[in-house]
Motif scaffolding. Structure first.
Motif, short mmCIF file in Angstrom:
data_model
loop_
_atom_site.label_atom_id
_atom_site.label_comp_id
_atom_site.label_asym_id
_atom_site.label_seq_id
_atom_site.Cartn_x
_atom_site.Cartn_y
_atom_site.Cartn_z
N UNK A 19 0.86 -1.18 0.00
CA UNK A 19 0.00 0.00 0.00
C UNK A 19 0.89 1.23 0.00
N UNK A 20 0.62 2.14 -0.92
CA UNK A 20 1.38 3.39 -1.00
C UNK A 20 0.46 4.52 -0.55
N UNK A 21 0.90 5.23 0.49
CA UNK A 21 0.13 6.36 1.01
C UNK A 21 1.02 7.60 1.00
N UNK A 22 0.52 8.66 0.39
CA UNK A 22 1.23 9.94 0.38
C UNK A 22 0.82 10.74 1.61
N UNK A 23 1.81 11.37 2.22
CA UNK A 23 1.56 12.24 3.38
C UNK A 23 1.87 13.66 2.91
N UNK A 24 0.83 14.48 2.87
CA UNK A 24 0.94 15.83 2.31
C UNK A 24 0.48 16.87 3.32
N UNK A 25 0.90 18.09 3.11
CA UNK A 25 0.49 19.20 3.96
C UNK A 25 1.50 20.33 3.82
N UNK A 26 1.21 21.40 4.48
CA UNK A 26 2.06 22.59 4.43
C UNK A 26 3.40 22.32 5.13
N UNK A 27 4.37 23.19 4.88
CA UNK A 27 5.66 23.10 5.57
C UNK A 27 5.47 23.24 7.07
N UNK A 28 6.33 22.57 7.81
CA UNK A 28 6.38 22.66 9.28
C UNK A 28 5.11 22.17 9.97
N UNK A 29 4.42 21.19 9.36
CA UNK A 29 3.22 20.66 10.01
C UNK A 29 3.48 19.33 10.72
N UNK A 30 4.66 18.73 10.50
CA UNK A 30 5.01 17.50 11.20
C UNK A 30 4.86 16.23 10.38
N UNK A 31 4.87 16.35 9.06
CA UNK A 31 4.72 15.17 8.20
C UNK A 31 5.85 14.17 8.42
N UNK A 32 7.09 14.66 8.40
CA UNK A 32 8.24 13.78 8.58
C UNK A 32 8.23 13.15 9.97
N UNK A 33 7.90 13.92 10.97
CA UNK A 33 7.83 13.40 12.35
C UNK A 33 6.75 12.32 12.46
N UNK A 34 5.62 12.55 11.81
CA UNK A 34 4.52 11.59 11.79
C UNK A 34 4.99 10.25 11.20
N UNK A 35 5.68 10.32 10.06
CA UNK A 35 6.16 9.11 9.39
C UNK A 35 7.20 8.39 10.23
N UNK A 36 8.16 9.15 10.78
CA UNK A 36 9.19 8.51 11.61
C UNK A 36 8.60 7.89 12.87
N UNK A 37 7.58 8.50 13.42
CA UNK A 37 6.93 7.96 14.62
C UNK A 37 6.27 6.62 14.29
N UNK A 38 5.62 6.54 13.15
CA UNK A 38 4.94 5.30 12.76
C UNK A 38 5.93 4.23 12.32
#
Length: 108
Positions: A19-38
């Motif tokens: 399954x491929x899921x894109x994580x999108x949003x504005x800069x500095x919203x925590x996308x990378x942190x969200x992915x690393x946490x999961x």
């Protein structure tokens, strides 16, 4: 006998899904942190801008099926339509990340 082996291999293959899921949003919203946490069970409070798309993997087992989830971290800065199409090609889903303390991240 050979047919049973082939059927068993087919069954084993069916028990895995990618399954491929894109994580999108504005800069500095925590996308990378969200992915690393999961994906790594890590949280880092420092900020590092994502310049190109990055991704992480997480295997999840549900009802005997192994779901190999790819979480694609899309850059938060404005990207053009061609880049967005390239990054999200063949995506099965999208997670939109916003900063609840910054209304502007919800309005773009």
């Amino acid at each position: 006998m050979e047919k049973k082996k082939e059927e068993k291999k087919k069954e084993e293959k069916k028990k895995e899904e990618e399954i491929k899921i894109c994580v999108a949003g504005d800069s500095k919203t925590g996308k990378t942190k969200f992915i690393k946490r999961i994906t790594n069970d890590q949280f880092d409070n420092s900020y590092k801008q994502t310049r190109v798309s990055e991704f992480g993997f997480k295997a999840v087992v549900r009802k005997g099926i192994v779901y190999k989830v790819q979480l694609w971290d899309l850059p938060g800065q404005d990207i053009n339509a061609n880049q967005a199409k390239l990054f999200s090609k063949d995506a099965d889903g999208l997670i939109f990340v916003a900063d609840s303390t910054n209304k502007d991240t919800l309005e773009k």
